[in-house]
Design an enzyme around this catalytic site. Sequence first.
Site, PDB file in Angstrom:
ATOM      1  N   CYS A 114      26.510  33.790  37.522  1.00  0.00           N
ATOM      2  CA  CYS A 114      26.748  33.638  38.963  1.00  0.00           C
ATOM      3  C   CYS A 114      26.530  34.934  39.741  1.00  0.00           C
ATOM      4  O   CYS A 114      26.401  34.907  40.959  1.00  0.00           O
ATOM      5  CB  CYS A 114      28.155  33.104  39.213  1.00  0.00           C
ATOM      6  SG  CYS A 114      28.375  31.456  38.535  1.00  0.00           S
ATOM      7  N   HIS A 255      29.860  34.698  46.644  1.00  0.00           N
ATOM      8  CA  HIS A 255      29.494  33.643  45.695  1.00  0.00           C
ATOM      9  C   HIS A 255      30.466  32.484  45.909  1.00  0.00           C
ATOM     10  O   HIS A 255      31.669  32.679  46.048  1.00  0.00           O
ATOM     11  CB  HIS A 255      29.584  34.170  44.268  1.00  0.00           C
ATOM     12  CG  HIS A 255      29.498  33.085  43.245  1.00  0.00           C
ATOM     13  ND1 HIS A 255      28.503  32.141  43.277  1.00  0.00           N
ATOM     14  CD2 HIS A 255      30.293  32.782  42.186  1.00  0.00           C
ATOM     15  CE1 HIS A 255      28.672  31.294  42.268  1.00  0.00           C
ATOM     16  NE2 HIS A 255      29.757  31.656  41.594  1.00  0.00           N
ATOM     17  N   ASN A 285      29.419  24.994  43.424  1.00  0.00           N
ATOM     18  CA  ASN A 285      29.022  26.286  42.870  1.00  0.00           C
ATOM     19  C   ASN A 285      27.589  26.168  42.340  1.00  0.00           C
ATOM     20  O   ASN A 285      27.355  25.500  41.335  1.00  0.00           O
ATOM     21  CB  ASN A 285      30.002  26.658  41.743  1.00  0.00           C
ATOM     22  CG  ASN A 285      29.670  27.986  41.084  1.00  0.00           C
ATOM     23  OD1 ASN A 285      28.608  28.559  41.309  1.00  0.00           O
ATOM     24  ND2 ASN A 285      30.588  28.469  40.253  1.00  0.00           N
TER      25      ASN A 285
HETATM   26  N1  ACO Z   1      40.513  16.544  38.219  1.00  0.00           N
HETATM   27  C1  ACO Z   1      41.815  16.363  38.014  1.00  0.00           C
HETATM   28  N2  ACO Z   1      42.546  17.176  37.225  1.00  0.00           N
HETATM   29  C2  ACO Z   1      41.903  18.209  36.638  1.00  0.00           C
HETATM   30  C3  ACO Z   1      40.525  18.444  36.825  1.00  0.00           C
HETATM   31  C4  ACO Z   1      39.825  17.562  37.647  1.00  0.00           C
HETATM   32  N3  ACO Z   1      38.513  17.704  37.892  1.00  0.00           N
HETATM   33  N4  ACO Z   1      40.179  19.538  36.112  1.00  0.00           N
HETATM   34  C5  ACO Z   1      41.291  19.976  35.518  1.00  0.00           C
HETATM   35  N5  ACO Z   1      42.344  19.170  35.820  1.00  0.00           N
HETATM   36  C6  ACO Z   1      43.732  19.271  35.398  1.00  0.00           C
HETATM   37  C7  ACO Z   1      43.900  20.106  34.129  1.00  0.00           C
HETATM   38  O1  ACO Z   1      43.667  19.314  32.983  1.00  0.00           O
HETATM   39  C8  ACO Z   1      45.333  20.534  34.262  1.00  0.00           C
HETATM   40  O2  ACO Z   1      46.173  19.467  33.868  1.00  0.00           O
HETATM   41  P1  ACO Z   1      47.539  19.738  33.052  1.00  0.00           P
HETATM   42  O3  ACO Z   1      48.406  20.543  33.985  1.00  0.00           O
HETATM   43  O4  ACO Z   1      48.040  18.358  32.772  1.00  0.00           O
HETATM   44  O5  ACO Z   1      47.133  20.504  31.829  1.00  0.00           O
HETATM   45  C9  ACO Z   1      45.543  20.710  35.768  1.00  0.00           C
HETATM   46  O6  ACO Z   1      44.468  19.990  36.391  1.00  0.00           O
HETATM   47  C10 ACO Z   1      45.503  22.173  36.207  1.00  0.00           C
HETATM   48  O7  ACO Z   1      44.349  22.788  35.644  1.00  0.00           O
HETATM   49  P2  ACO Z   1      43.995  24.295  35.939  1.00  0.00           P
HETATM   50  O8  ACO Z   1      42.780  24.681  35.145  1.00  0.00           O
HETATM   51  O9  ACO Z   1      45.211  25.148  35.788  1.00  0.00           O
HETATM   52  O10 ACO Z   1      43.609  24.208  37.489  1.00  0.00           O
HETATM   53  P3  ACO Z   1      43.271  25.359  38.498  1.00  0.00           P
HETATM   54  O11 ACO Z   1      44.150  25.310  39.665  1.00  0.00           O
HETATM   55  O12 ACO Z   1      43.120  26.680  37.804  1.00  0.00           O
HETATM   56  O13 ACO Z   1      41.811  24.931  39.021  1.00  0.00           O
HETATM   57  C11 ACO Z   1      39.517  25.555  38.638  1.00  0.00           C
HETATM   58  C12 ACO Z   1      40.744  24.826  38.080  1.00  0.00           C
HETATM   59  C13 ACO Z   1      39.095  24.865  39.902  1.00  0.00           C
HETATM   60  C14 ACO Z   1      38.402  25.492  37.605  1.00  0.00           C
HETATM   61  C15 ACO Z   1      39.860  27.024  38.962  1.00  0.00           C
HETATM   62  O14 ACO Z   1      40.589  27.579  37.883  1.00  0.00           O
HETATM   63  C16 ACO Z   1      38.649  27.897  39.207  1.00  0.00           C
HETATM   64  O15 ACO Z   1      37.979  27.774  40.219  1.00  0.00           O
HETATM   65  N6  ACO Z   1      38.373  28.892  38.328  1.00  0.00           N
HETATM   66  C17 ACO Z   1      37.349  29.911  38.535  1.00  0.00           C
HETATM   67  C18 ACO Z   1      35.932  29.397  38.415  1.00  0.00           C
HETATM   68  C19 ACO Z   1      34.965  30.554  38.567  1.00  0.00           C
HETATM   69  O16 ACO Z   1      35.071  31.366  39.452  1.00  0.00           O
HETATM   70  N7  ACO Z   1      34.013  30.706  37.642  1.00  0.00           N
HETATM   71  C20 ACO Z   1      33.132  31.853  37.687  1.00  0.00           C
HETATM   72  C21 ACO Z   1      31.819  31.542  38.216  1.00  0.00           C
HETATM   73  S1  ACO Z   1      30.995  30.282  37.304  1.00  0.00           S
HETATM   74  C22 ACO Z   1      29.725  31.019  36.344  1.00  0.00           C
HETATM   75  O17 ACO Z   1      29.611  32.185  36.195  1.00  0.00           O
HETATM   76  C23 ACO Z   1      28.765  30.104  35.628  1.00  0.00           C
END
Ligand code: ACO
Length: 328
Positions: A114, A255, A285
């Site tokens: 990214c 980003h 993204n």
């Molecule tokens: N729909 C519903 N529930 C979901 C989904 C979904 N799509 N995805 C995950 N959940 C659930 C999980 O299973 C978890 O359930 P549990 O509590 O029963 O275990 C709950 O939601 C919370 O999950 P978290 O992972 O803690 O959710 P979070 O608030 O962290 O959001 C997210 C997840 C959106 C992925 C966030 O962590 C994020 O944006 N992370 C950074 C991404 C990023 O910047 N990546 C770098 C760039 S990408 C690259 O380089 C290719």
Amino acid sequence: MTRGRIAGTGSYLPARVLTNAELEARIDTSDIWIRERTGIAQRHIAAADETCSDLAEHAARAAIEAAGLNASDIDLIIVATSTPDQVFPSTACRLLERLGIPGGIPAFDLAAACSGFVYALDTANRFIRTGGASRALVIGAEVFSRILDWDDRGTCVLFGDGAGAVVLEATEAEGPSGAGILSTHLHADGRQEPLLNVPWGVGQGYEALADRRGCVTMRGNEVFRVAVRTLGNLVDETLAANGLERGDVDWLVPHQANIRIMAATARKLGLPMERMVSTVAEHGNTSAASIPLALDRAVRDGRIQRGELLLLEAFGAGFTWGSALVRY
Ligand code: ACO
């Protein structure tokens, strides 16, 4: 001093739009969860016969036209991508042919996930500063839909396809008020690779391509925490390197991974939300394409004006992260 200035921008999104409602019907997720956690409402998905170089070509043509140039004026092409058409030739070499650029100029792909576009912009600027190029085409183009596990709700809702491009042209400018790239700051740290990766590549051989090893895996929550902390430090580093204070930047062009990460960076910069260019709701993204897509949007709708100060920043797999401070 010679440095690169952004002479033109362009972008392209595939026609097909995939909404959160459609994902709701396919996997265990909800529109409200996706919007609240990420800010994403929809994303664009490439057609079955559309590849990275198709998307890149559209964006490149638009950027070259916006710069008032012809393709034959370009003397360097860098394509930032993690989803190239094929192992080789590079996407950049394929573009030479498609854009009708005579052979001989340097053209190559660059992979920094990214952060790829910021890495490519830095690299092109170094070519320009040292006299190796005068009109560089810098592209971020991705078809992440091809490397997603569409049963993994933790990743498949996040990404989309698209391409963005800029023409970086050599200019003579001095100090922070002059046009062009004022500074770039690139970093990488390989120690947390398991938090975010595609754990397969052609070097492993095709027999290893099983159990969705060719798809994105991410421990999103842990990546989120590292991203917010790292980007905060990157803002401090970029401002300090230029003798700037919070509030001096006109536009944040981040980003587009997650609206909450983007908002945290805007707060760190002391910028109101309307001074942050956000396309994450419509594009999701798009990895290396997200910054030039957002930049092109805000240039074309007239928000970003010549003479304004832009901070471009990204964080991605590697981990890689980087920023560019640009007087537009
Ligand atoms: N729909 C519903 N529930 C979901 C989904 C979904 N799509 N995805 C995950 N959940 C659930 C999980 O299973 C978890 O359930 P549990 O509590 O029963 O275990 C709950 O939601 C919370 O999950 P978290 O992972 O803690 O959710 P979070 O608030 O962290 O959001 C997210 C997840 C959106 C992925 C966030 O962590 C994020 O944006 N992370 C950074 C991404 C990023 O910047 N990546 C770098 C760039 S990408 C690259 O380089 C290719």
